[in-house]
Design an enzyme around this catalytic site. Structure first.
Site, PDB file in Angstrom:
ATOM      1  N   TYR A   4       0.506  -1.249   0.148  1.00 37.45           N
ATOM      2  CA  TYR A   4       0.337  -0.288   0.426  1.00 37.45           C
ATOM      3  C   TYR A   4       0.735   1.300  -0.259  1.00 37.45           C
ATOM      4  CZ  TYR A   4      -4.750  -2.069   0.817  1.00 37.45           C
ATOM      5  OH  TYR A   4      -5.947  -2.507   0.915  1.00 37.45           O
ATOM      6  N   LYS A  45       3.482 -14.806   1.584  1.00 40.93           N
ATOM      7  CA  LYS A  45       3.240 -15.562   0.487  1.00 40.93           C
ATOM      8  C   LYS A  45       4.922 -16.221   0.041  1.00 40.93           C
ATOM      9  CE  LYS A  45       1.916 -17.016  -2.906  1.00 40.93           C
ATOM     10  NZ  LYS A  45       0.917 -18.505  -3.757  1.00 40.93           N
ATOM     11  N   ASP A  78      -3.475 -18.048   0.017  1.00 40.25           N
ATOM     12  CA  ASP A  78      -3.867 -19.179  -0.535  1.00 40.25           C
ATOM     13  C   ASP A  78      -5.106 -19.703   0.002  1.00 40.25           C
ATOM     14  OD1 ASP A  78      -1.849 -19.958  -1.062  1.00 40.25           O
ATOM     15  OD2 ASP A  78      -1.652 -20.425  -3.131  1.00 40.25           O
ATOM     16  N   ASP A 138      -6.661  -6.956   3.964  1.00 39.69           N
ATOM     17  CA  ASP A 138      -6.789  -6.217   3.995  1.00 39.69           C
ATOM     18  C   ASP A 138      -8.572  -7.016   3.104  1.00 39.69           C
ATOM     19  OD1 ASP A 138      -8.948  -3.851   2.514  1.00 39.69           O
ATOM     20  OD2 ASP A 138      -8.370  -4.692   0.719  1.00 39.69           O
ATOM     21  N   ASP A 146     -12.668  -9.224   5.139  1.00 34.06           N
ATOM     22  CA  ASP A 146     -13.512  -9.499   4.170  1.00 34.06           C
ATOM     23  C   ASP A 146     -13.893 -10.508   3.584  1.00 34.06           C
ATOM     24  OD1 ASP A 146     -14.072  -6.613   3.574  1.00 34.06           O
ATOM     25  OD2 ASP A 146     -14.375  -6.394   1.524  1.00 34.06           O
TER      26      ASP A 146
HETATM   27  C1  IPM Z   1     -10.425  -0.723   4.320  1.00 27.86           C
HETATM   28  C2  IPM Z   1     -10.623  -0.193   2.969  1.00 27.86           C
HETATM   29  C3  IPM Z   1      -8.848   0.384   2.723  1.00 27.86           C
HETATM   30  C4  IPM Z   1      -7.922  -0.578   2.385  1.00 27.86           C
HETATM   31  C5  IPM Z   1      -9.290   1.991   1.540  1.00 27.86           C
HETATM   32  C6  IPM Z   1     -10.476   2.026   1.593  1.00 27.86           C
HETATM   33  C7  IPM Z   1      -8.239   2.368   1.224  1.00 27.86           C
HETATM   34  O1  IPM Z   1     -11.025  -1.087   1.954  1.00 27.86           O
HETATM   35  O2  IPM Z   1      -9.654  -0.049   5.341  1.00 27.86           O
HETATM   36  O3  IPM Z   1     -10.308  -2.507   4.148  1.00 27.86           O
HETATM   37  O4  IPM Z   1      -7.896  -1.249   1.497  1.00 27.86           O
HETATM   38  O5  IPM Z   1      -7.571  -0.223   3.258  1.00 27.86           O
HETATM   39 MN    MN Z   2     -11.071  -2.991   3.154  1.00 25.59          MN
END
Ligand code: IPM
Ligand code: MN
Ligand code: NAD
Length: 359
Positions: A141, A192, A224, A248, A252
């Site tokens: 990032y 990885k 993975d 990240d 999710d």
């Molecule tokens: C998160 C988001 C952020 C990230 C983006 C919006 C920069 O996806 O906080 O999970 O990738 O860290």
């Molecule tokens: Mn995110």
């Protein structure tokens, strides 16, 4: 002594979920006499519209002075075509980096009432309690060089740099092991290292850090396989520690195990436990303005803020219990709705938590 909390609602559903979280924060502030003062600032698209930049100096100054920050979510189609360095998301990344909020805690906990809302079979997720510890101020990032350049043959090339130095790995490692000590004492480091040098070093340093915690079991897994294991047998994990990008993505995925991404709160901490608190989800432009957004991830982020930065575990527990109570009452925003429950709006959900906090 008074404590300052900076509120940054952000974009699209950001202000909708934030309004409910602030009601709950104000209620516990009164009930426990916490002396919290709220300040308000602009970040992301809202800041671009007002000041032309995603992180105005005034917001950063307020953020530096605040004891804690509560954030909704930033970004969305309205600003997708602004210059790259001015995107709303850049404001979020900059505030994380400026405040050195390297330790991102993303707890994926299944409320038993939501077992039917998960996309996995109830028996696979019943009792789920995973803590993802994501490194937040390094990795791909932030690595330089980065950009989009034109090669000699006229073709364009996009490039990023994935790097971690030892001290960055060590400090997130220590955080993960310390947190594991208060839980089931197991850390799984995700990398990885079969391909990427940055994560070969990551694995080596995690091993070194692990020597300081003989009471905590350390294991390693490739990212993975980690993604597969998360949806196959998620309860095998206690603490997962990983870099910025993998964290990240995996968080999710973990969110869905809990029923909805609208249930996952987060804390982003610096070395001294100061922090920014936000739901893991984004600004959900597809449902903005419709009263469909689930405010519980943001409300649960308030609880994390009280526990980790503002030193009021008692108030945190009251909020967490209130969330459980409203789920017991059968109230559900559309993202966690299942047959036999009652669908409510963002505001109705917020009001119900407020009532439970005040009960
Ligand atoms: C998160 C988001 C952020 C990230 C983006 C919006 C920069 O996806 O906080 O999970 O990738 O860290
Ligand atoms: Mn995110
Ligand atoms: P998103 O998380 O906003 O939405 C993904 C899906 O989840 C959508 O269908 C959305 O409706 C749903 N969803 C998200 N939050 C919800 C909630 N509270 N209640 C019910 N449903 C919810 O991800 P996206 O669509 O990829 O991104 C939209 C924008 O948000 C982008 O600009 C992205 O960069 C930004 N974003 C910001 C943050 C942040 O500020 N921390 C985090 C992630 C994405």
């Amino acid at each position: 002594m008074s404590k300052k909390v900076l509120v940054l609602p952000g974009d699209y559903i950001g202000p909708e979920i934030m309004a409910e979280a602030v009601k709950v924060l104000e209620a516990v502030n009164r009930r426990f006499d916490l002396g919290i003062e709220l300040e308000h600032g602009l970040l992301g698209g809202a800041a671009i519209d007002a000041h032309g930049v995603p992180l105005p100096d005034a917001t950063l100054a307020l953020a530096r002075e605040a004891d804690a920050i509560l954030l909704g979510a930033v970004g969305g189609p309205k600003w997708d075509n602004v210059e790259r360095h001015l995107r709303p998301e850049k404001g979020l990344l900059a505030i994380r980096s400026e405040l050195q909020l390297f330790g991102n805690l993303r707890p994926a906990i299944l409320y038993p009432q939501l077992a039917d809302a998960s996309s996995l079979k109830p028996e696979l997720v019943a009792g789920l309690d995973i803590l993802i510890v994501r490194e937040l101020t390094g990795g791909i990032y932030f690595g330089e060089p980065r950009g989009i350049r034109t090669l000699e043959n006229g073709e364009r090339e996009g490039y990023n740099t994935y790097k971690y130095n030892e001290s960055e790995i060590r400090r997130i490692g220590h955080l993960a092991f310390e947190l594991a000590r208060k839980r089931d004492k197991r850390v799984c480091s995700v990398d990885k290292s079969n391909v990427l040098e940055a994560t070969i070093l990551w694995r080596e340093v995690m091993e070194e850090v692990g020597k300081d915690y003989p009471d905590v079991e350390l294991s390693h897994i490739y990212v993975d396989n980690a993604a597969m294991q998360l949806v196959m047998r998620p309860k095998q994990f206690d603490v997962m520690v990983t870099g910025n990008m993998f964290g990240d993505i995996l968080s999710d995925a973990a969110a869905m195990l809990t029923g909805s991404i609208g249930m996952l709160p987060s804390a982003s901490l610096d070395q001294n436990g100061r922090g920014m608190y936000e739901p893991c989800h984004g600004s959900a432009p597809d449902i903005a303005g419709e009263g469909k957004a689930n405010p519980l991830a943001t409300i649960l982020s308030v609880a994390m803020m009280l526990r980790y930065t503002l030193g009021s575990a008692e108030a945190a527990e009251v909020i967490e219990r209130a969330v459980s109570d409203v789920l017991d009452q059968g109230l559900r925003t559309p993202d966690i709705y299942s047959e036999g429950t009652r669908q409510v709006t963002t505001v109705e959900m917020g009001e119900a938590v407020l009532a439970a906090v005040q009960a």
